[in-house]
Scaffold this active site. Structure first.
Site, PDB file in Angstrom:
ATOM      1  N   CYS A 196       0.830  -1.202   0.000  1.00  0.00           N
ATOM      2  CA  CYS A 196       0.000   0.000   0.000  1.00  0.00           C
ATOM      3  C   CYS A 196       0.869   1.258   0.000  1.00  0.00           C
ATOM      4  O   CYS A 196       1.643   1.475  -0.917  1.00  0.00           O
ATOM      5  CB  CYS A 196      -0.970  -0.066   1.180  1.00  0.00           C
ATOM      6  SG  CYS A 196      -2.355   1.072   1.083  1.00  0.00           S
ATOM      7  N   HIS A 197       0.766   2.099   1.031  1.00  0.00           N
ATOM      8  CA  HIS A 197       1.522   3.347   1.108  1.00  0.00           C
ATOM      9  C   HIS A 197       2.914   3.174   1.710  1.00  0.00           C
ATOM     10  O   HIS A 197       3.669   4.139   1.825  1.00  0.00           O
ATOM     11  CB  HIS A 197       0.746   4.382   1.921  1.00  0.00           C
ATOM     12  CG  HIS A 197      -0.412   4.969   1.186  1.00  0.00           C
ATOM     13  ND1 HIS A 197      -1.618   4.324   1.077  1.00  0.00           N
ATOM     14  CD2 HIS A 197      -0.535   6.130   0.516  1.00  0.00           C
ATOM     15  CE1 HIS A 197      -2.448   5.071   0.376  1.00  0.00           C
ATOM     16  NE2 HIS A 197      -1.816   6.170   0.011  1.00  0.00           N
TER      17      HIS A 197
END
Length: 182
Positions: free
Chosen positions: A107-108
């Site tokens: 994800c991030h």
């Protein structure tokens, strides 16, 4: 799944992590026999954005990549944004690349890798909203469930966790990767 008995794996996160992106890989690696260590900027338990609390074993200022076989970076916008501003966390993540050790980022989480300046020419994926940040950091970004590039495992979202977990276990089982470098 391969066995990871004798492998010591660091998880690096802080408050605001995406709960499943910590708990799911944690469960998969634990089941595979790895020893897991939670590392955060502070020593108090950290809380996920959906309420999961995780005890912290070691702070980033005391963590040394030489003591671990691999690193897992859970996502979450707040988590990733705060970690990339912690110099000790950035140093810790960068050292895994310098030591050719496997790193998983979902994800991030790749924001800290951009800050650590380890993405030049590396192929990876992430949550699509910060693709441009990663490309600007030198990465070759692709929209895929999971990408493995010489020990760097990346995925986009919690939906990708089964594929991410399997590849993280596999790469840790393989050990050091000569292509995993700064």
């Amino acid at each position: 799944m391969s066995t990871l008995t004798g492998k010591r794996v660091a998880f690096l996160a802080t408050d605001g992590f995406e709960d499943s992106e910590l708990t799911s890989p944690w469960g998969a690696l634990s089941e595979a026999g790895a020893e897991l260590v939670m590392i955060a900027p502070g020593s108090d338990p950290i809380a996920g954005k959906n309420g999961h609390e995780q005890p912290v074993d070691l702070t980033t200022s005391d963590a040394d990549a030489a003591d671990f076989d691999a690193l897992v970076l859970p996502g979450g916008v707040v988590n990733a944004d705060h970690l990339r501003m912690d110099a000790d966390a950035v140093r810790f993540a960068r050292d895994f690349f310098a030591q050719h050790k496997p790193v998983g980022a979902i994800c991030h989480a790749a924001w800290i890798l951009a800050e650590a300046d380890v993405l030049g020419g590396r192929k990876l994926t992430s949550y699509p909203s910060f693709r441009t940040d990663l490309v600007n950091a030198g990465a070759v970004w692709e929209d895929a469930e999971v990408i493995v590039d010489a020990g760097l495992v990346s995925s986009r979202t919690p939906d990708d966790l089964p594929a991410f977990n399997a590849k993280v276990v596999e790469e840790i089982g393989e050990g050091r990767h000569s292509g995993q470098t700064v």
